[in-house]
Design an enzyme around this catalytic site. Structure first.
Site, PDB file in Angstrom:
ATOM      1  N   LYS A  22       0.936  -1.215  -0.030  1.00 44.53           N
ATOM      2  CA  LYS A  22       0.002  -0.180  -0.001  1.00 44.53           C
ATOM      3  C   LYS A  22       0.798   1.249  -0.027  1.00 44.53           C
ATOM      4  O   LYS A  22       0.627   2.117  -0.809  1.00 44.53           O
ATOM      5  CB  LYS A  22      -0.796  -0.153   1.124  1.00 44.53           C
ATOM      6  CG  LYS A  22      -1.530   1.441   1.545  1.00 44.53           C
ATOM      7  CD  LYS A  22      -2.520   1.471   2.699  1.00 44.53           C
ATOM      8  CE  LYS A  22      -1.850   1.540   4.240  1.00 44.53           C
ATOM      9  NZ  LYS A  22      -1.304   2.979   4.533  1.00 44.53           N
ATOM     10  N   ASN A  23       2.007   1.359   1.111  1.00 40.41           N
ATOM     11  CA  ASN A  23       2.596   2.562   1.059  1.00 40.41           C
ATOM     12  C   ASN A  23       3.688   2.767  -0.104  1.00 40.41           C
ATOM     13  O   ASN A  23       4.145   3.861  -0.319  1.00 40.41           O
ATOM     14  CB  ASN A  23       3.320   2.336   2.408  1.00 40.41           C
ATOM     15  CG  ASN A  23       2.194   2.643   3.550  1.00 40.41           C
ATOM     16  OD1 ASN A  23       1.298   2.959   3.368  1.00 40.41           O
ATOM     17  ND2 ASN A  23       2.841   2.055   4.724  1.00 40.41           N
ATOM     18  N   CYS A 117      -3.191  12.397  12.881  1.00 36.78           N
ATOM     19  CA  CYS A 117      -4.233  11.364  12.780  1.00 36.78           C
ATOM     20  C   CYS A 117      -3.965  10.373  14.280  1.00 36.78           C
ATOM     21  O   CYS A 117      -3.399  10.903  15.301  1.00 36.78           O
ATOM     22  CB  CYS A 117      -3.799  10.156  11.768  1.00 36.78           C
ATOM     23  SG  CYS A 117      -2.347   9.390  12.056  1.00 36.78           S
ATOM     24  N   ARG A 122       2.119  14.092  13.263  1.00 32.11           N
ATOM     25  CA  ARG A 122       2.311  13.857  11.820  1.00 32.11           C
ATOM     26  C   ARG A 122       2.728  15.235  11.096  1.00 32.11           C
ATOM     27  O   ARG A 122       2.047  15.430  10.164  1.00 32.11           O
ATOM     28  CB  ARG A 122       1.526  12.918  11.233  1.00 32.11           C
ATOM     29  CG  ARG A 122       1.266  11.549  12.057  1.00 32.11           C
ATOM     30  CD  ARG A 122       0.717  10.421  11.335  1.00 32.11           C
ATOM     31  NE  ARG A 122       1.466   9.938  10.189  1.00 32.11           N
ATOM     32  CZ  ARG A 122       0.798   8.869   9.643  1.00 32.11           C
ATOM     33  NH1 ARG A 122      -0.152   8.423   9.667  1.00 32.11           N
ATOM     34  NH2 ARG A 122       1.901   8.502   8.691  1.00 32.11           N
ATOM     35  N   ASP A 305       5.049   0.110  11.962  1.00 27.70           N
ATOM     36  CA  ASP A 305       3.742  -0.360  11.460  1.00 27.70           C
ATOM     37  C   ASP A 305       3.688  -2.116  11.878  1.00 27.70           C
ATOM     38  O   ASP A 305       2.433  -2.630  11.666  1.00 27.70           O
ATOM     39  CB  ASP A 305       3.797  -0.374   9.861  1.00 27.70           C
ATOM     40  CG  ASP A 305       3.672   0.878   9.718  1.00 27.70           C
ATOM     41  OD1 ASP A 305       3.698   1.332   8.307  1.00 27.70           O
ATOM     42  OD2 ASP A 305       3.535   1.768  10.327  1.00 27.70           O
ATOM     43  N   ARG A 397      -8.490  -0.118   5.210  1.00 24.29           N
ATOM     44  CA  ARG A 397      -7.825   1.016   4.171  1.00 24.29           C
ATOM     45  C   ARG A 397      -6.360   0.179   3.703  1.00 24.29           C
ATOM     46  O   ARG A 397      -5.958   0.834   2.867  1.00 24.29           O
ATOM     47  CB  ARG A 397      -7.317   1.987   5.160  1.00 24.29           C
ATOM     48  CG  ARG A 397      -8.601   2.812   5.820  1.00 24.29           C
ATOM     49  CD  ARG A 397      -7.913   3.987   6.595  1.00 24.29           C
ATOM     50  NE  ARG A 397      -6.924   4.823   5.855  1.00 24.29           N
ATOM     51  CZ  ARG A 397      -6.401   6.014   6.518  1.00 24.29           C
ATOM     52  NH1 ARG A 397      -6.725   6.244   7.731  1.00 24.29           N
ATOM     53  NH2 ARG A 397      -5.302   6.471   5.727  1.00 24.29           N
TER      54      ARG A 397
HETATM   55  C1  EPZ Z   1       4.900   6.468   6.336  1.00 22.68           C
HETATM   56  O1  EPZ Z   1       4.185   7.537   6.946  1.00 22.68           O
HETATM   57  C2  EPZ Z   1       3.787   5.395   6.394  1.00 22.68           C
HETATM   58  N1  EPZ Z   1       2.849   5.892   5.437  1.00 22.68           N
HETATM   59  C3  EPZ Z   1       3.451   4.912   7.745  1.00 22.68           C
HETATM   60  O2  EPZ Z   1       2.489   3.805   7.714  1.00 22.68           O
HETATM   61  C4  EPZ Z   1       4.621   4.382   8.301  1.00 22.68           C
HETATM   62  O3  EPZ Z   1       4.259   4.202   9.806  1.00 22.68           O
HETATM   63  C5  EPZ Z   1       5.747   5.723   8.392  1.00 22.68           C
HETATM   64  O4  EPZ Z   1       6.153   6.091   7.057  1.00 22.68           O
HETATM   65  C6  EPZ Z   1       6.980   5.053   9.136  1.00 22.68           C
HETATM   66  O5  EPZ Z   1       7.466   4.103   8.427  1.00 22.68           O
HETATM   67  C7  EPZ Z   1       2.451   6.058   4.317  1.00 22.68           C
HETATM   68  O6  EPZ Z   1       3.748   5.300   3.665  1.00 22.68           O
HETATM   69  C8  EPZ Z   1       1.499   6.416   3.346  1.00 22.68           C
HETATM   70  P1  EPZ Z   1       7.408   9.566   8.530  1.00 22.68           P
HETATM   71  P2  EPZ Z   1       4.990   8.859   7.095  1.00 22.68           P
HETATM   72  O7  EPZ Z   1       7.351  10.790   7.534  1.00 22.68           O
HETATM   73  O8  EPZ Z   1       5.527   9.311   5.639  1.00 22.68           O
HETATM   74  C9  EPZ Z   1       8.212  12.590  11.737  1.00 22.68           C
HETATM   75  C10 EPZ Z   1       0.579   2.604   7.921  1.00 22.68           C
HETATM   76  O9  EPZ Z   1       0.151   1.859   8.901  1.00 22.68           O
HETATM   77  N2  EPZ Z   1       8.058  13.612  10.757  1.00 22.68           N
HETATM   78  O10 EPZ Z   1       8.409   8.617   8.168  1.00 22.68           O
HETATM   79  O11 EPZ Z   1       3.931   9.909   7.372  1.00 22.68           O
HETATM   80  C11 EPZ Z   1       6.779  11.791  12.036  1.00 22.68           C
HETATM   81  O12 EPZ Z   1       6.087  12.974  12.907  1.00 22.68           O
HETATM   82  C12 EPZ Z   1       1.203   3.982   8.147  1.00 22.68           C
HETATM   83  O13 EPZ Z   1       0.618   2.035   6.866  1.00 22.68           O
HETATM   84  C13 EPZ Z   1       8.498  14.933  11.029  1.00 22.68           C
HETATM   85  O14 EPZ Z   1       8.563  15.443  12.115  1.00 22.68           O
HETATM   86  O15 EPZ Z   1       6.171   8.828   8.278  1.00 22.68           O
HETATM   87  C14 EPZ Z   1       7.287  10.641  12.523  1.00 22.68           C
HETATM   88  O16 EPZ Z   1       7.321  10.896  13.825  1.00 22.68           O
HETATM   89  C15 EPZ Z   1       1.001   4.535   9.489  1.00 22.68           C
HETATM   90  N3  EPZ Z   1       8.363  16.078   9.886  1.00 22.68           N
HETATM   91  C16 EPZ Z   1       8.632  10.454  11.733  1.00 22.68           C
HETATM   92  O17 EPZ Z   1       8.947  11.623  11.583  1.00 22.68           O
HETATM   93  C17 EPZ Z   1       7.970  15.518   8.664  1.00 22.68           C
HETATM   94  O18 EPZ Z   1       7.926  16.517   7.924  1.00 22.68           O
HETATM   95  C18 EPZ Z   1       8.409   9.417  10.904  1.00 22.68           C
HETATM   96  O19 EPZ Z   1       7.397   9.902   9.923  1.00 22.68           O
HETATM   97  C19 EPZ Z   1       7.558  14.207   8.372  1.00 22.68           C
HETATM   98  C20 EPZ Z   1       7.563  13.273   9.463  1.00 22.68           C
END
Ligand code: EPZ
Length: 430
Positions: A22-23, A117, A122, A305, A397
């Site tokens: 999915k991701n 969320c 996020r 995840d 989802r």
């Molecule tokens: C992706 O989310 C996935 N979603 C998430 O999967 C997954 O948990 C996550 O990566 C981590 O592997 C999709 O790919 C659609 P991040 P993403 O940016 O990209 C912080 C699922 O269950 N951060 O790697 O949003 C953030 O708050 C979902 O399929 C900032 O601070 O995750 C978090 O603490 C849930 N500033 C950390 O980084 C930013 O600009 C990692 O988030 C971006 C992120």
């Protein structure tokens, strides 16, 4: 509202085919609009998030032809609108990938700011930092991000946080930004590599994806391609932990074992036998599970995840385990629901301390988010008696035909939407 009703106690046994990731698919679908030719993508998971993003892509004017449930053809040459409608962002945050795609292609993008969320606030500050470094003016007006630039250019960007979303979004915009971009402290997840491979198949020039330094040489245009999404390592890991928690013997097929290494290592540590094949992994849990400690980390560390799933398995293991969530600030919301099924779990800060119990008992519980929802289903499969999981729209989802695949492994589970259907299930299973 639809629910799952489960009668626990059956060990899961058999083979299950894993769908596309999915991701990876969400980012690749967004990137597909960057060409003005037809892009064919297959091995798409037939899940709600994918279907919503395809509606958003159609909503800005691209041609979307769903060939079948796992194949789509997209042509971005007819896009009229660089502004994505709020209703799509509200449904799935990953619509924000259209920011990088539209900015790279049209030098202009307007996408509503995604909210937080259930697992955390996020923020997307790192995405915006990258776009600004590439020469875009980025403002937030009336709840929307407006990114535009007369001329994008390469840049040397250092991410303050290892972010999957920011890495992918910036990579997309940089693919069509003249000059060289170096992205440091990049995420290394398999789906980051899949998006880079997809963009390169469209004529982009991206090197180093899968390491923490990605080098991009901007190109003029991107062209048509045919591409197949990698298997979903989180769906695979979910079924592997379902086998572990029910004392089963399950083979997940159509997987890339290397993507599952952190999950496999933990399953072996808690006493499962794991056998790897070229594109399959077999998990057998013939004895009571043992304890372990685990901390979620960016890839190749243990995936966030997969955090709720291992917590459920550890709730019925021998001994005390500690699960630490280092990625998101609020990813233990399901702990209270698991405690209602008899788990001895207490959350202190960003760690959960779990004292393993002999068995869980069925209860009516609520899915707080996608992966926790799937983990509560695993708890119901392992518990004694009947479990009802509410709000399964979260699970739908990200999991294709979850209950159908579980039933094929011997689970007593049905999707219901009325008390009458619940009564019928109870009568049938006794
Ligand atoms: C992706 O989310 C996935 N979603 C998430 O999967 C997954 O948990 C996550 O990566 C981590 O592997 C999709 O790919 C659609 P991040 P993403 O940016 O990209 C912080 C699922 O269950 N951060 O790697 O949003 C953030 O708050 C979902 O399929 C900032 O601070 O995750 C978090 O603490 C849930 N500033 C950390 O980084 C930013 O600009 C990692 O988030 C971006 C992120």
């Amino acid at each position: 509202m639809e629910q799952y009703i489960i009668k626990g106690g059956n060990p899961l046994v058999g083979e299950v085919d894993i769908a596309g990731a999915k991701n990876a698919a969400l980012a690749i679908l967004a990137a597909s609009i960057m060409a003005d030719e037809t892009i064919t993508i297959d091995n798409l998971p037939d899940v709600r998030d994918i279907n919503v993003l395809l509606e958003a892509i159609e909503g800005i004017g691209a041609i979307v032809n769903r060939v079948d449930r796992s194949t789509v053809k997209i042509n971005g040459s007819t896009i009229q609108n660089i502004s994505v409608d709020y209703e799509y962002i509200k449904k799935i945050r990953a619509s924000y990938y259209l920011l990088g795609a539209l900015l790279g292609k049209y030098r202009h993008a307007e996408v509503p700011l995604p909210g937080g969320c259930n697992i955390g606030s996020r923020p997307i500050d790192q995405h915006l930092k990258g776009f600004r470094a590439l020469g875009a003016d980025v403002d937030i007006l009336h709840g929307a991000i407006i990114a535009k630039s007369e001329s994008l250019h390469g840049a040397h960007i250092y991410l303050d946080v290892v972010s999957v979303g920011a890495t992918i979004n910036i990579m997309m915009a940089a693919a069509l930004s003249p000059g060289r971009t170096i992205l440091e402290n990049a995420a290394k997840e398999p789906h980051v590599v899949d998006v880079a491979n997809f963009l390169n198949s469209m004529g982009a020039n991206i090197k180093g994806a899968g390491t923490d330094v990605i080098r991009i040489k901007g190109v003029e245009k991107l062209h048509k391609t045919e591409y197949s999404i990698i298997p979903d390592q989180i769906e695979a890991g979910t079924f592997m932990f379902a086998a572990a928690a029910t004392g089963g013997d399950v083979t997940v097929r159509n997987v890339i074992p290397k993507h599952l290494e952190a999950t496999t290592a933990k399953l072996i540590e808690i006493g499962c036998e794991v056998e790897e094949f070229d594109d399959a992994v077999r998990v057998r849990a013939s004895k009571k599970l043992g304890r372990t400690n685990v901390k979620t980390l960016p890839y190749p560390g243990y995936p966030t995840d997969m955090q709720p799933q291992i917590t459920v398995a550890l709730s019925i293991a021998k001994g005390t385990s500690i699960v630490t969530e280092s990625i998101f600030e609020n990813r233990f919301k399901y702990a209270g629901e698991l405690a209602r099924m008899g788990a001895h779990i207490r959350v202190e800060g960003n760690s959960a301390i779990i004292d393993g119990v002999d068995r869980l008992t069925g209860a009516r519980v609520c899915a707080p988010d996608l992966r926790a929802g799937a983990a509560l289903v695993i708890a119901g499969l392992a518990a004694e008696g009947i479990t009802i999981v509410d709000d399964i729209v979260y699970i739908q989802r990200g999991y294709e035909d979850f209950e159908g695949k579980l039933r094929s492994l011997g689970a007593e589970i049905e999707k219901v939407s009325s008390e009458k259907e619940i009564r019928k299930f109870r009568l049938r299973v006794g």
